[in-house]
Design an enzyme around this catalytic site. Structure first.
Site, mmCIF file in Angstrom:
data_model
loop_
_atom_site.group_PDB
_atom_site.id
_atom_site.type_symbol
_atom_site.label_atom_id
_atom_site.label_comp_id
_atom_site.label_asym_id
_atom_site.label_seq_id
_atom_site.Cartn_x
_atom_site.Cartn_y
_atom_site.Cartn_z
ATOM 1 N N GLU A 162 -8.598 -1.532 -7.777
ATOM 2 C CA GLU A 162 -8.713 -1.656 -6.316
ATOM 3 C C GLU A 162 -9.035 -3.112 -5.945
ATOM 4 O O GLU A 162 -8.453 -3.664 -5.015
ATOM 5 C CB GLU A 162 -9.828 -0.749 -5.767
ATOM 6 C CG GLU A 162 -9.458 0.728 -5.692
ATOM 7 C CD GLU A 162 -8.592 1.065 -4.470
ATOM 8 O OE1 GLU A 162 -8.208 0.163 -3.701
ATOM 9 O OE2 GLU A 162 -8.293 2.256 -4.303
ATOM 10 N N ASP A 192 0.827 -1.208 0.000
ATOM 11 C CA ASP A 192 0.000 0.000 0.000
ATOM 12 C C ASP A 192 0.867 1.266 0.000
ATOM 13 O O ASP A 192 0.469 2.286 -0.569
ATOM 14 C CB ASP A 192 -0.960 0.013 1.195
ATOM 15 C CG ASP A 192 -2.188 0.868 0.920
ATOM 16 O OD1 ASP A 192 -2.788 0.695 -0.158
ATOM 17 O OD2 ASP A 192 -2.530 1.725 1.747
ATOM 18 N N GLU A 246 -0.777 10.002 8.220
ATOM 19 C CA GLU A 246 -0.860 8.707 7.540
ATOM 20 C C GLU A 246 0.526 8.135 7.269
ATOM 21 O O GLU A 246 0.764 6.937 7.440
ATOM 22 C CB GLU A 246 -1.662 8.831 6.237
ATOM 23 C CG GLU A 246 -1.707 7.503 5.499
ATOM 24 C CD GLU A 246 -2.979 7.277 4.718
ATOM 25 O OE1 GLU A 246 -3.975 7.985 4.950
ATOM 26 O OE2 GLU A 246 -2.964 6.373 3.883
ATOM 27 N N GLU A 272 -10.903 6.994 -2.226
ATOM 28 C CA GLU A 272 -11.282 7.475 -0.889
ATOM 29 C C GLU A 272 -12.646 6.951 -0.448
ATOM 30 O O GLU A 272 -12.833 6.541 0.686
ATOM 31 C CB GLU A 272 -11.230 9.001 -0.853
ATOM 32 C CG GLU A 272 -9.878 9.571 -1.299
ATOM 33 C CD GLU A 272 -8.689 8.833 -0.705
ATOM 34 O OE1 GLU A 272 -8.392 9.067 0.475
ATOM 35 O OE2 GLU A 272 -8.055 8.027 -1.393
HETATM 36 C C1 LIG Z 1 -5.067 0.712 -2.574
HETATM 37 C C2 LIG Z 1 -5.609 1.789 -1.737
HETATM 38 N N1 LIG Z 1 -6.696 2.443 -2.152
HETATM 39 C C3 LIG Z 1 -7.182 3.443 -1.422
HETATM 40 C C4 LIG Z 1 -6.595 3.803 -0.255
HETATM 41 C C5 LIG Z 1 -7.181 4.902 0.547
HETATM 42 N N2 LIG Z 1 -6.348 6.018 0.771
HETATM 43 C C6 LIG Z 1 -5.206 6.272 0.138
HETATM 44 S S1 LIG Z 1 -4.470 7.659 0.683
HETATM 45 C C7 LIG Z 1 -5.680 7.964 1.759
HETATM 46 C C8 LIG Z 1 -5.609 9.162 2.611
HETATM 47 C C9 LIG Z 1 -6.338 9.157 3.860
HETATM 48 O O1 LIG Z 1 -6.152 8.053 4.647
HETATM 49 C C10 LIG Z 1 -6.645 6.979 1.676
HETATM 50 C C11 LIG Z 1 -7.885 6.931 2.449
HETATM 51 C C12 LIG Z 1 -5.453 3.100 0.158
HETATM 52 N N3 LIG Z 1 -4.779 3.390 1.297
HETATM 53 N N4 LIG Z 1 -4.981 2.097 -0.598
#
Ligand SMILES: Cc1ncc(C[n+]2csc(CCO)c2C)c(N)n1
EC number: 3.5.99.2
Length: 232
Positions: free
Chosen positions: A222, A61, A99, A153
């Site tokens: 996804e 991730d 994060e 998101e």
């Molecule tokens: C494959 C994948 N897809 C979506 C997200 C979600 N996401 C990515 S950055 C972020 C910012 C706030 O937490 C969020 C929610 C993830 N982590 N991994």
């Protein structure tokens, strides 16, 4: 040949409060629900996910988050004005502080080797998602960028508000879920959806069709990503 905007208009005509993003989500099934209901998130919430499996997921991730942060930079640059840049800029701030820190502490806690933190072997599903993010950044289309952001998101808000957190959860699992079900995150997702709907009204047929395609492609990526990082 079907015209996405005509298809949407036909769908909207049968509803009392139609929203483009609801149509986009519905037309992404069954992939959309496969991600929201993914067994990875149940294992995470129940606390039955082994630390090693969580670390493996987080390593992949983090490979997503890198080009994702770059995509946000493109979105800030291609947004029509300061109002959007402020919201997106604050989001980048959170992503690169709170994060990023969850990733770093996860790598520390579960003893992820240095090479896996910065230059791991990416699974094919991670690599093709990275390619999609880079392509979207290079497209210079703010609408396509918003489509990708709404998917990434909103899907995470979807699983995080679906699951019930176990009572004694590893603090890092708890923090990971907490990032995705917070009030601030819900507000951000609501903003993204509204902006995509507003911008979509300004698009010509071709741009509209590309935006729709980008949305569906992102949902498929996804699903492939989560299936690849966790098989249960
Ligand atoms: C494959 C994948 N897809 C979506 C997200 C979600 N996401 C990515 S950055 C972020 C910012 C706030 O937490 C969020 C929610 C993830 N982590 N991994």
């Amino acid at each position: 040949m079907s015209m996405p905007r005509t298809d949407y208009a036909a769908w909207a005509a049968e509803r009392s409060a139609p929203r483009l993003t609801d149509w986009l989500r519905e037309t992404s099934e069954p992939d959309w629900s496969a991600v929201v209901n993914h067994p990875l998130f149940d294992a995470l919430a129940e606390g039955s996910l082994p630390g090693e499996a969580f670390a493996d997921y987080m390593v992949q991730d983090y490979g997503f988050v890198d080009p994702f942060t770059a995509l946000l930079g493109h979105a800030i640059g291609h947004a029509p004005g300061m109002a959007d840049r402020v919201v997106l800029g604050q989001f980048v701030g959170m992503l690169t502080s709170d994060e990023n820190s969850v990733f770093q502490r996860t790598f520390e806690t579960f003893g992820v080797p240095e090479t896996d933190r910065n230059a791991p072997e990416y699974l094919p599903a991670t690599a093709s998602f990275q390619q999609l993010l880079r392509e979207t950044g290079a497209s210079e289309s703010y609408a396509q960028m918003l489509a990708v952001l709404v998917v990434t998101e909103w899907l995470y808000l979807g699983w995080a508000t679906r699951i019930t957190r176990g009572e004694i959860l590893h603090p890092l699992y708890d923090e990971w879920v907490g990032l995705h079900d917070s009030q601030a995150f819900q507000t951000f997702v609501a903003w993204l959806r509204r902006r995509l709907e507003e911008i979509a009204e300004t698009l010509d047929e071709t741009e509209f069709a590309r935006m729709v395609e980008r949305f569906h492609e992102t949902v498929a990526r996804e699903r492939a990503f989560h299936d690849a990082v966790y098989s249960g």
